[in-house]
Design a protein around this motif. Structure first.
Motif, PDB file in Angstrom:
ATOM      1  N   SER A  62     -19.472  87.294   4.589  1.00 27.40           N
ATOM      2  CA  SER A  62     -18.401  86.389   4.173  1.00 27.40           C
ATOM      3  C   SER A  62     -17.369  86.212   5.286  1.00 27.40           C
ATOM      4  N   THR A  65     -18.904  83.895   7.854  1.00 25.67           N
ATOM      5  CA  THR A  65     -18.910  82.522   7.356  1.00 25.67           C
ATOM      6  C   THR A  65     -17.521  81.901   7.469  1.00 25.67           C
ATOM      7  N   SER A  66     -16.495  82.641   7.078  1.00 28.01           N
ATOM      8  CA  SER A  66     -15.139  82.089   7.149  1.00 28.01           C
ATOM      9  C   SER A  66     -14.709  81.865   8.594  1.00 28.01           C
ATOM     10  N   THR A  68     -16.729  81.201  11.087  1.00 26.75           N
ATOM     11  CA  THR A  68     -17.491  80.041  11.572  1.00 26.75           C
ATOM     12  C   THR A  68     -16.856  78.742  11.102  1.00 26.75           C
ATOM     13  N   GLU A  69     -16.437  78.715   9.828  1.00 22.50           N
ATOM     14  CA  GLU A  69     -15.777  77.517   9.304  1.00 22.50           C
ATOM     15  C   GLU A  69     -14.458  77.253  10.027  1.00 22.50           C
ATOM     16  N   GLU A  70     -13.694  78.309  10.267  1.00 20.20           N
ATOM     17  CA  GLU A  70     -12.427  78.160  10.975  1.00 20.20           C
ATOM     18  C   GLU A  70     -12.661  77.661  12.402  1.00 20.20           C
ATOM     19  N   ASN A  71     -13.685  78.202  13.057  1.00 22.70           N
ATOM     20  CA  ASN A  71     -14.020  77.773  14.409  1.00 22.70           C
ATOM     21  C   ASN A  71     -14.398  76.294  14.424  1.00 22.70           C
ATOM     22  N   HIS A  72     -15.169  75.867  13.431  1.00 21.48           N
ATOM     23  CA  HIS A  72     -15.571  74.469  13.351  1.00 21.48           C
ATOM     24  C   HIS A  72     -14.355  73.557  13.161  1.00 21.48           C
ATOM     25  N   LYS A  73     -13.433  73.970  12.295  1.00 22.04           N
ATOM     26  CA  LYS A  73     -12.221  73.172  12.060  1.00 22.04           C
ATOM     27  C   LYS A  73     -11.381  73.069  13.326  1.00 22.04           C
TER      28      LYS A  73
END
Length: 91
Positions: A62, A65-66, A68-73
């Protein structure tokens, strides 16, 4: 002599970083159990690997995943700002 000073500084910095990277960290979670309460008889010591628990794996997944999402944003935000400023976005 003074031409070698930057080279020597770089060499010492590399040796320092390599020594720090090789040292054993005392904080954070680790997959190595050096304590005596983990079972296993005998005196030997030093870095016996243990299997990660299911809750540790779930927590790590988890967190990954969080992150990775933050990096993408953040990457999207940087891309949009570069476009707004007219900077090249080839990276």
């Amino acid at each position: 002599m003074f031409k070698r000073v930057p080279l020597l500084l770089c060499a010492f910095a590399f040796m320092f970083l390599a020594a720090c990277a090789g040292s054993k960290s005392s904080g954070g979670s680790s997959y190595y159990d050096d304590s005596d309460d983990g079972g296993g008889g005998g005196g030997g010591g030093g870095g016996k690997a243990r299997a990660p628990r299911a809750d540790e794996l779930k927590e790590a997944k988890s967190e990954a995943t969080s992150l990775t999402e933050e990096n993408h944003k953040l990457a999207k935000e940087i891309f949009d700002l570069k476009n707004k400023l007219g900077l090249p976005t080839d990276e």
